[in-house]
Structures are given as C-alpha cells and as structure tokens.
Design a protein around this motif. Structure first.
Motif, PDB file in Angstrom:
ATOM      1  N   VAL A 102       0.859  -1.180   0.000  1.00 57.00           N
ATOM      2  CA  VAL A 102       0.000   0.000   0.000  1.00 57.00           C
ATOM      3  C   VAL A 102       0.894   1.228   0.000  1.00 57.00           C
ATOM      4  O   VAL A 102       1.591   1.490   0.990  1.00 57.00           O
ATOM      5  CB  VAL A 102      -0.930   0.013   1.234  1.00 57.00           C
ATOM      6  CG1 VAL A 102      -1.907   1.182   1.154  1.00 57.00           C
ATOM      7  CG2 VAL A 102      -1.662  -1.316   1.375  1.00 57.00           C
ATOM      8  N   ALA A 103       0.910   1.955  -1.096  1.00 57.42           N
ATOM      9  CA  ALA A 103       1.769   3.132  -1.220  1.00 57.42           C
ATOM     10  C   ALA A 103       1.014   4.368  -0.746  1.00 57.42           C
ATOM     11  O   ALA A 103      -0.075   4.665  -1.238  1.00 57.42           O
ATOM     12  CB  ALA A 103       2.213   3.311  -2.669  1.00 57.42           C
ATOM     13  N   VAL A 104       1.595   5.074   0.210  1.00 55.12           N
ATOM     14  CA  VAL A 104       0.997   6.311   0.696  1.00 55.12           C
ATOM     15  C   VAL A 104       1.591   7.462  -0.106  1.00 55.12           C
ATOM     16  O   VAL A 104       2.683   7.943   0.169  1.00 55.12           O
ATOM     17  CB  VAL A 104       1.244   6.495   2.203  1.00 55.12           C
ATOM     18  CG1 VAL A 104       0.657   7.823   2.693  1.00 55.12           C
ATOM     19  CG2 VAL A 104       0.640   5.329   2.979  1.00 55.12           C
ATOM     20  N   GLY A 105       0.869   7.863  -1.140  1.00 56.85           N
ATOM     21  CA  GLY A 105       1.290   8.984  -1.961  1.00 56.85           C
ATOM     22  C   GLY A 105       1.984   8.576  -3.242  1.00 56.85           C
ATOM     23  O   GLY A 105       2.549   7.487  -3.367  1.00 56.85           O
ATOM     24  N   THR A 106       1.930   9.481  -4.200  1.00 58.16           N
ATOM     25  CA  THR A 106       2.520   9.230  -5.516  1.00 58.16           C
ATOM     26  C   THR A 106       4.034   9.150  -5.463  1.00 58.16           C
ATOM     27  O   THR A 106       4.646   8.477  -6.298  1.00 58.16           O
ATOM     28  CB  THR A 106       2.094  10.326  -6.496  1.00 58.16           C
ATOM     29  OG1 THR A 106       2.495  11.607  -6.002  1.00 58.16           O
ATOM     30  CG2 THR A 106       0.584  10.325  -6.698  1.00 58.16           C
ATOM     31  N   THR A 107       4.673   9.810  -4.483  1.00 57.15           N
ATOM     32  CA  THR A 107       6.133   9.726  -4.396  1.00 57.15           C
ATOM     33  C   THR A 107       6.571   8.310  -4.042  1.00 57.15           C
ATOM     34  O   THR A 107       7.587   7.822  -4.537  1.00 57.15           O
ATOM     35  CB  THR A 107       6.698  10.729  -3.376  1.00 57.15           C
ATOM     36  OG1 THR A 107       6.195  10.431  -2.068  1.00 57.15           O
ATOM     37  CG2 THR A 107       6.337  12.160  -3.751  1.00 57.15           C
ATOM     38  N   VAL A 108       5.811   7.651  -3.175  1.00 60.68           N
ATOM     39  CA  VAL A 108       6.123   6.260  -2.832  1.00 60.68           C
ATOM     40  C   VAL A 108       5.901   5.361  -4.037  1.00 60.68           C
ATOM     41  O   VAL A 108       6.706   4.456  -4.323  1.00 60.68           O
ATOM     42  CB  VAL A 108       5.285   5.787  -1.636  1.00 60.68           C
ATOM     43  CG1 VAL A 108       5.475   4.298  -1.394  1.00 60.68           C
ATOM     44  CG2 VAL A 108       5.664   6.567  -0.376  1.00 60.68           C
ATOM     45  N   VAL A 109       4.814   5.600  -4.782  1.00 62.16           N
ATOM     46  CA  VAL A 109       4.549   4.813  -5.984  1.00 62.16           C
ATOM     47  C   VAL A 109       5.731   4.905  -6.939  1.00 62.16           C
ATOM     48  O   VAL A 109       6.245   3.883  -7.426  1.00 62.16           O
ATOM     49  CB  VAL A 109       3.267   5.286  -6.691  1.00 62.16           C
ATOM     50  CG1 VAL A 109       3.069   4.525  -8.002  1.00 62.16           C
ATOM     51  CG2 VAL A 109       2.048   5.100  -5.789  1.00 62.16           C
ATOM     52  N   ARG A 110       6.187   6.110  -7.211  1.00 60.29           N
ATOM     53  CA  ARG A 110       7.259   6.293  -8.178  1.00 60.29           C
ATOM     54  C   ARG A 110       8.567   5.692  -7.679  1.00 60.29           C
ATOM     55  O   ARG A 110       9.344   5.131  -8.459  1.00 60.29           O
ATOM     56  CB  ARG A 110       7.423   7.780  -8.505  1.00 60.29           C
ATOM     57  CG  ARG A 110       6.219   8.340  -9.281  1.00 60.29           C
ATOM     58  CD  ARG A 110       6.359   9.807  -9.589  1.00 60.29           C
ATOM     59  NE  ARG A 110       7.553  10.042 -10.397  1.00 60.29           N
ATOM     60  CZ  ARG A 110       8.503  10.905 -10.065  1.00 60.29           C
ATOM     61  NH1 ARG A 110       8.418  11.606  -8.964  1.00 60.29           N
ATOM     62  NH2 ARG A 110       9.541  11.064 -10.846  1.00 60.29           N
ATOM     63  N   THR A 111       8.813   5.773  -6.386  1.00 60.76           N
ATOM     64  CA  THR A 111      10.023   5.177  -5.822  1.00 60.76           C
ATOM     65  C   THR A 111      10.021   3.661  -5.995  1.00 60.76           C
ATOM     66  O   THR A 111      10.976   3.068  -6.520  1.00 60.76           O
ATOM     67  CB  THR A 111      10.149   5.531  -4.331  1.00 60.76           C
ATOM     68  OG1 THR A 111      10.275   6.949  -4.185  1.00 60.76           O
ATOM     69  CG2 THR A 111      11.361   4.853  -3.706  1.00 60.76           C
ATOM     70  N   LEU A 112       8.945   3.018  -5.557  1.00 65.44           N
ATOM     71  CA  LEU A 112       8.896   1.559  -5.597  1.00 65.44           C
ATOM     72  C   LEU A 112       8.855   1.029  -7.027  1.00 65.44           C
ATOM     73  O   LEU A 112       9.485   0.009  -7.333  1.00 65.44           O
ATOM     74  CB  LEU A 112       7.694   1.056  -4.809  1.00 65.44           C
ATOM     75  CG  LEU A 112       7.683   1.377  -3.309  1.00 65.44           C
ATOM     76  CD1 LEU A 112       6.498   0.713  -2.633  1.00 65.44           C
ATOM     77  CD2 LEU A 112       8.984   0.958  -2.644  1.00 65.44           C
ATOM     78  N   GLU A 113       8.131   1.709  -7.893  1.00 68.00           N
ATOM     79  CA  GLU A 113       8.050   1.233  -9.276  1.00 68.00           C
ATOM     80  C   GLU A 113       9.350   1.499 -10.036  1.00 68.00           C
ATOM     81  O   GLU A 113       9.703   0.740 -10.935  1.00 68.00           O
ATOM     82  CB  GLU A 113       6.852   1.870  -9.984  1.00 68.00           C
ATOM     83  CG  GLU A 113       5.501   1.422  -9.441  1.00 68.00           C
ATOM     84  CD  GLU A 113       5.263  -0.072  -9.614  1.00 68.00           C
ATOM     85  OE1 GLU A 113       5.841  -0.681 -10.547  1.00 68.00           O
ATOM     86  OE2 GLU A 113       4.492  -0.648  -8.803  1.00 68.00           O
ATOM     87  N   THR A 114      10.079   2.540  -9.679  1.00 73.15           N
ATOM     88  CA  THR A 114      11.395   2.760 -10.278  1.00 73.15           C
ATOM     89  C   THR A 114      12.309   1.583  -9.975  1.00 73.15           C
ATOM     90  O   THR A 114      13.005   1.060 -10.855  1.00 73.15           O
ATOM     91  CB  THR A 114      12.022   4.061  -9.745  1.00 73.15           C
ATOM     92  OG1 THR A 114      11.234   5.182 -10.175  1.00 73.15           O
ATOM     93  CG2 THR A 114      13.453   4.238 -10.256  1.00 73.15           C
ATOM     94  N   ILE A 115      12.307   1.142  -8.720  1.00 71.11           N
ATOM     95  CA  ILE A 115      13.148   0.009  -8.331  1.00 71.11           C
ATOM     96  C   ILE A 115      12.656  -1.276  -8.992  1.00 71.11           C
ATOM     97  O   ILE A 115      13.453  -2.060  -9.538  1.00 71.11           O
ATOM     98  CB  ILE A 115      13.160  -0.142  -6.796  1.00 71.11           C
ATOM     99  CG1 ILE A 115      13.782   1.088  -6.149  1.00 71.11           C
ATOM    100  CG2 ILE A 115      13.920  -1.405  -6.387  1.00 71.11           C
ATOM    101  CD1 ILE A 115      13.609   1.151  -4.641  1.00 71.11           C
TER     102      ILE A 115
END
Length: 353
Positions: free
Chosen positions: A246-259
């Motif tokens: 569960v990603a809290v916020g778009t910044t977390v989404v972009r971080t995890l999906e980048t990796i």
C-alpha cells in the motif's frame, strides 16, 4: 480505458471550483475523509478507517522525507527583490528556481538584509518547461532565513510549519510535503500495528518531478525532473515479502516502481507513470485529489483508467476537499491478484551510492 486519448494532457482535465480547494488541514489528521474506490459504488470513510480496508500481512509504505525551508526572499546588490526556491542539492550546491531569472547574473551574490546568503554559479538547466540555476548556499542560510514553501494555490494561507510535515518526517530534503502522508497520526499508526499491518519507510525528495506543470499537450514531450530516492535493503525485503503493498502517496509509488522496473535501491527517478504502465510493486495507493492536467492525475489514471474521472466527480459531489490540505482516496492499481505469495517481488538490488 476505451474512448480516452491518454496521450494528451486534455484527458486529465476536470473542473475544480476554487472553493473546493482545502485551505486548512483536517484536525485531527486522520479525520480527513477517505474515498474508498475498491468497488462500485465507492465508499466514504475517514483515513482513520484505513486499517479496516487492509489485512494482516499488508505493508503500508510511507515517504519520510522532511520539507526544508526552501523559499527565500532576498535582494541583489542593486536592491532588487529576488525570490529563490531551492530544489535538489548537488553536492555543496543547490539547483534552484529564481524569479526574476533573467536579471540575475552568474557569479553575483544574493543578500538577506545585509548578509550574503547565495552565490549564483555558472550553468542553467532547461527542463519540464522551467529554467533552473545553480546556487552555492553561504553559511546557515537555509535554517536562518528560509520559509517552508507552500503551493501557489495556497497563497495567503498561514499554516504551522510542523503541520506541513508528516508525523514521521525524518530526513530533510523535500521542497514540498508528500501530502498523502499528512493524514497519518500516531493513533492511525498504532491501529495499523495492532492489525498486523507493518509500516515501512522509504525516502523520495519531493521536487519538480512531482509538481512541475505539463507544458506540452502531448505527454510524450514532457520530461519528468529527476528526484532522488533511497530505500534500505531491509525495507525493500519487507516490501517485496508483503501480502499487498500500500503506497501512501505518488512519491512512494514512483520510488517503488522505479526500483521494480530495474532501478537501484538508491538513485534518481524520472519515472512518468501514465495509462498503459504495468505496476510491478504497488497494489493499492492512498493519495490526495490532484491538480487538473497534472502528472499526478495521469498516475491515478494509470491505476484505475477512466474510473479516475468517476471518482473525482463523486468526490466533488460529496463535499470532499481537494489538493495538498484536502482529503484522500484509496484505489487499486490492478497489479496481479489481490494477494500474492511472500517473497515473489523483484529481488533487492545493491545500493548504488
């Protein structure tokens, strides 16, 4: 997603009446409304109820980057007023936006009262439709003279600087808050823990990549500004072993999906998530309601397709508050099934310092 031309910014437009933009945050934090878009019709709850929509074994990932006092009102030696917004650090210097930019010359000093606080260095960068400059920070300018920057649509709003930080903010570096996290308070964090839901921290320094406007009609012409992120190997192991992420916020989404798409655990992200994107890490997103025609609305559309518009219209019709200080929604990304076996995520890469 049929019927939408996702390649143009017009597909992410909607009418946002000014009176629907929140100008004060909810108190207490977790009392903000939550639009739960996990089924049809959506449900209305509060962020305090988040745990009731999750299960033991889920991992909630938050961005613990801290907002720095990055806006300065300074003067040139001639007395002319200049506004500086510091962006990403580059060693001992900062990338920055300067207004008015054209009048400021390489090599000159900028002053706060009678004290020099910045030196303008050579070199400019044109990216995302904005021209940035490099500045050397002199002395303790950031701590002594800076202000917490608020978005332009909050002009005139006075807010306690600590209220514009998440309760778990730890590592200074962002020039705007990861606003979905502003809804979390200690009571909510304790509730998640009681339910067997782990909270894991990552870091992305919020900058131009998050809030820069899209200047071109065609999304393919928009370049995301690089934002630095960092995830520890231990944190990533816990994330990839989760029942759901569960990603809290778009910044977390972009971080995890980048990796998940091949990035190192420490680096810079220029990931632009638009419809057609294949989510490989994030299952659910908790996010605020975003500015029309923005990369953030495009990210929401990548998760839920044309339903983004239905959810936004529902929120407008049911007195939800919008943008940074407003309410939130919980949406799925459509990644695989609702559950997955532990340990089947992307293996953790080595940290690339």
């Amino acid at each position: 997603m049929t019927g939408e031309d996702w390649s143009i910014i017009d597909a992410y437009d909607y009418d946002l009446p000014p009176e629907r933009i929140a100008r004060v945050p909810a108190e207490p934090r977790s009392s903000a409304k939550l639009l739960v878009g996990l089924g049809v019709p959506p449900q209305v709850a509060t962020v305090a109820d988040l745990g009731s929509y999750l299960s033991a074994g889920d991992v909630v990932v938050v961005n613990d980057s801290k907002v720095i006092p990055a806006r300065f009102h300074v003067q040139r030696a001639t007395g002319g007023a200049v506004e500086v917004l510091l962006l990403s650090p580059q060693g001992a210097t900062f990338e920055a936006l300067i207004r008015p930019n054209a009048r400021v010359h390489d090599g000159e000093l900028l002053y706060y009262e009678a004290s020099p606080v910045f030196r303008v260095l050579e070199g400019t960068t044109e990216e995302s439709g904005l021209r940035t400059r490099r500045l050397e920070v002199l002395g303790d300018a950031i701590l002594a003279h800076g202000e917490i920057p608020l978005p332009p649509y909050l002009a005139g709003v006075e807010i306690d600087p600590e209220r514009y930080q998440t309760v778990y903010a730890n590592r200074p570096g962002s020039v705007a808050a990861p606003t979905a996290g502003l809804h979390f308070d200690l009571q909510l964090l304790e509730d998640l823990t009681r339910r067997g839901i782990e909270v894991v921290r990552v870091e992305l320094e919020v900058g131009l990549g998050t809030f820069a406007p899209v200047k071109d009609r065609e999304l393919a012409k928009h370049t995301m500004h690089a934002e630095r992120y960092r995830v520890t190997a231990d944190a990533y192991d816990r994330i990839r072993s989760a029942r759901r992420v569960v990603a809290v916020g778009t910044t977390v989404v972009r971080t995890l999906e980048t990796i998940a798409h091949g990035g190192a655990l420490c680096g810079s992200s220029q990931l632009f998530i638009v419809p057609g994107f294949e989510f490989q890490s994030v299952d659910l997103i908790l996010t605020n309601f975003h500015v029309p025609r923005s990369t953030l609305v495009a990210l929401v559309a990548a998760a839920v397709g044309s339903s983004w518009r239905t959810l936004y219209e529902y929120a407008l019709a049911n007195d939800f508050r919008f943008l940074s200080l407003g309410d939130a929604m919980l949406i799925p990304t459509g990644r695989g099934a609702s559950t997955r076996p532990p340990g089947t995520g992307t293996p953790a890469q080595e940290i690339d310092e």
